[in-house]
Design a protein around this motif. Structure first.
Motif, PDB file in Angstrom:
ATOM      1  N   GLY A 141      11.501  71.358 108.001  1.00 18.31           N
ATOM      2  CA  GLY A 141      10.702  70.144 108.162  1.00 18.31           C
ATOM      3  C   GLY A 141      11.328  69.164 109.147  1.00 18.31           C
ATOM      4  N   GLU A 142      10.447  68.370 109.736  1.00 19.29           N
ATOM      5  CA  GLU A 142      10.886  67.391 110.737  1.00 19.29           C
ATOM      6  C   GLU A 142      11.795  66.314 110.160  1.00 19.29           C
ATOM      7  OE1 GLU A 142       8.337  64.805 113.466  1.00 19.29           O
ATOM      8  OE2 GLU A 142       7.312  66.728 113.461  1.00 19.29           O
ATOM      9  N   ASP A 143      11.781  66.155 108.848  1.00 21.95           N
ATOM     10  CA  ASP A 143      12.668  65.156 108.230  1.00 21.95           C
ATOM     11  C   ASP A 143      14.134  65.506 108.483  1.00 21.95           C
ATOM     12  OD1 ASP A 143      12.080  67.408 106.591  1.00 21.95           O
ATOM     13  OD2 ASP A 143      12.912  66.399 104.837  1.00 21.95           O
ATOM     14  N   LEU A 144      14.401  66.770 108.839  1.00 20.89           N
ATOM     15  CA  LEU A 144      15.791  67.183 109.048  1.00 20.89           C
ATOM     16  C   LEU A 144      16.197  67.133 110.516  1.00 20.89           C
ATOM     17  CD1 LEU A 144      15.605  70.008 106.417  1.00 20.89           C
ATOM     18  CD2 LEU A 144      17.027  67.969 106.250  1.00 20.89           C
ATOM     19  N   LEU A 145      15.252  66.747 111.376  1.00 20.21           N
ATOM     20  CA  LEU A 145      15.522  66.735 112.819  1.00 20.21           C
ATOM     21  C   LEU A 145      16.748  65.889 113.177  1.00 20.21           C
ATOM     22  CD1 LEU A 145      14.448  67.554 115.664  1.00 20.21           C
ATOM     23  CD2 LEU A 145      13.097  65.461 115.642  1.00 20.21           C
ATOM     24  N   SER A 146      16.888  64.738 112.521  1.00 14.51           N
ATOM     25  CA  SER A 146      17.984  63.831 112.891  1.00 14.51           C
ATOM     26  C   SER A 146      19.359  64.376 112.485  1.00 14.51           C
ATOM     27  CB  SER A 146      17.767  62.462 112.255  1.00 14.51           C
ATOM     28  OG  SER A 146      17.816  62.611 110.856  1.00 14.51           O
ATOM     29  N   ASN A 147      19.384  65.475 111.715  1.00 18.99           N
ATOM     30  CA  ASN A 147      20.661  66.108 111.346  1.00 18.99           C
ATOM     31  C   ASN A 147      21.091  67.170 112.350  1.00 18.99           C
ATOM     32  OD1 ASN A 147      21.139  65.161 108.412  1.00 18.99           O
ATOM     33  ND2 ASN A 147      18.993  65.739 108.477  1.00 18.99           N
ATOM     34  N   THR A 148      20.156  67.597 113.176  1.00 18.15           N
ATOM     35  CA  THR A 148      20.387  68.791 113.991  1.00 18.15           C
ATOM     36  C   THR A 148      21.518  68.602 115.001  1.00 18.15           C
ATOM     37  OG1 THR A 148      18.093  69.349 113.640  1.00 18.15           O
ATOM     38  CG2 THR A 148      19.203  70.527 115.411  1.00 18.15           C
ATOM     39  N   ALA A 149      21.570  67.439 115.649  1.00 17.16           N
ATOM     40  CA  ALA A 149      22.637  67.230 116.646  1.00 17.16           C
ATOM     41  C   ALA A 149      24.012  67.312 115.981  1.00 17.16           C
ATOM     42  CB  ALA A 149      22.442  65.878 117.332  1.00 17.16           C
ATOM     43  N   ARG A 150      24.150  66.732 114.798  1.00 14.63           N
ATOM     44  CA  ARG A 150      25.423  66.811 114.066  1.00 14.63           C
ATOM     45  C   ARG A 150      25.776  68.278 113.804  1.00 14.63           C
ATOM     46  NH1 ARG A 150      24.181  62.475 109.388  1.00 14.63           N
ATOM     47  NH2 ARG A 150      22.219  62.421 110.496  1.00 14.63           N
TER      48      ARG A 150
END
Ligand code: GLU
Length: 316
Positions: free
Chosen positions: A223-232
């Motif tokens: 889900g897109e809610d996890l997008l902000s974790n991807t760079a980490r």
């Protein structure tokens, strides 16, 4: 605690073919939003002739609901979403996270931090930085000087949190298969992030990266809610020497107030009491994913419907 320094690399490399996964946290049964992530990742794996693994992300024990993992498995099976290989539970894989943290410690990339949320908020306020209520605070680097002494394994027993020290320039860019080009400046937007909490629990960021690498995952559809974790996660993969999978983030299901469905917003569990109800749930999820021209008759079986949905899913 003994910190083994592991040298493991992806045991099954991407060259073995597509390997996807669904990684629910057992904080409750599946709701319409989590079914979208399950169905999207299943279809992508099946369309690519790949494997689809199920991993229960039950590390944050205070948030886990007893029995939810069995409920999730039963709901997936009722929807015909069967998984390959043995089901895994993060709670049984602590040594892997421990050795990854030990390795980062050997590389002098982690440091202990005793800052409370309040201390961080105060330091940020001193710097004139206000964090909106629903946003994560950017860690201001208060305990960074501890980095120099951090390679004594005994320090892991001191009840401190452990943070990853970011390099001065940590601008991560990646292509999301659905959303296109993405970028995040980790220093500006996140700061040195926690890998092990002060209560001893390994964090989602560390565990997900270690597991995806150890399970040879090549495609992450979630889900897109996890997008902000991807760079980490991409940064962690790099420092641990793992390869970076392909990412595809799926549109979120929102409630009538525009909030993401979750246990906190009291999302209803999907109804899988019989085949007809399961098919109705699958149809709703497929509609949300933009799939068209799927068999809509009453007599269609779940297996037939899933086959048609697999054909309708776009190949990457
Ligand atoms: N366990 C996470 C969740 O349920 C998903 C992790 C992932 O797909 O990376 O939100």
């Amino acid at each position: 605690m003994i910190l083994a320094v592991s040298t493991f690399k992806n045991p099954s490399s991407p060259a073995d073919g597509y390997r996807g996964r669904f990684a629910p946290s057992p904080t409750g049964p599946l709701h319409a939003g989590s079914l979208v992530a399950a169905l999207g990742s299943w279809l992508d794996a099946r369309k690519n002739g790949g494997k689809w693994l199920l991993r229960i992300e039950d590390l944050d024990t205070p948030r886990c609901i007893p029995g939810a993992d069995q409920q999730i498995q039963a709901q997936l099976l009722a929807c015909g979403l069967s998984w390959d290989e043995e089901l895994t539970h993060q709670s049984k894989r602590q040594e892997l996270y421990q050795s990854a943290l030990g390795r980062l410690n050997q590389l002098k990339l982690v440091f202990p931090c005793c800052c409370s949320r309040q201390t961080i908020a105060t330091s940020l306020a001193r710097l004139g930085i206000q964090t909106p209520r629903n946003q994560e605070m950017v860690y201001p680097g208060t305990c960074r000087p501890n980095l120099l002494e951090s390679n004594s394994p005994e320090l892991f027993n001191t009840g401190a949190a452990w943070r990853l020290a970011l390099p001065r320039d940590c601008h991560i860019e990646f292509e999301d298969l659905a959303l296109g080009h993405q970028s995040q400046d980790l220093n500006k937007q996140i700061g040195d992030f926690v890998l092990r909490r002060n209560d001893g629990l390994y964090t989602y960021q560390l565990a997900v990266v270690v597991d995806d690498a150890q399970q040879g995952i090549t495609h992450i559809v979630r889900g897109e809610d996890l997008l902000s974790n991807t760079a980490r996660q991409i940064h962690l993969q790099k420092v641990l020497g793992y390869s970076t999978p392909q990412y595809l983030h799926l549109p979120l299901v929102l409630d009538e107030h525009g909030e993401k469905l979750s246990k906190q917003t009291l999302a209803a569990q999907i109804n899988t009491q019989d085949g007809q109800h399961s098919l109705t749930e699958l149809r709703k999820a497929a509609k949300h994913l933009g799939l068209k021209n799927l068999p809509d008759g009453k007599n269609v079986s779940i297996a037939e419907w899933l086959l048609a949905a697999t054909h309708a899913w776009k190949a990457d």
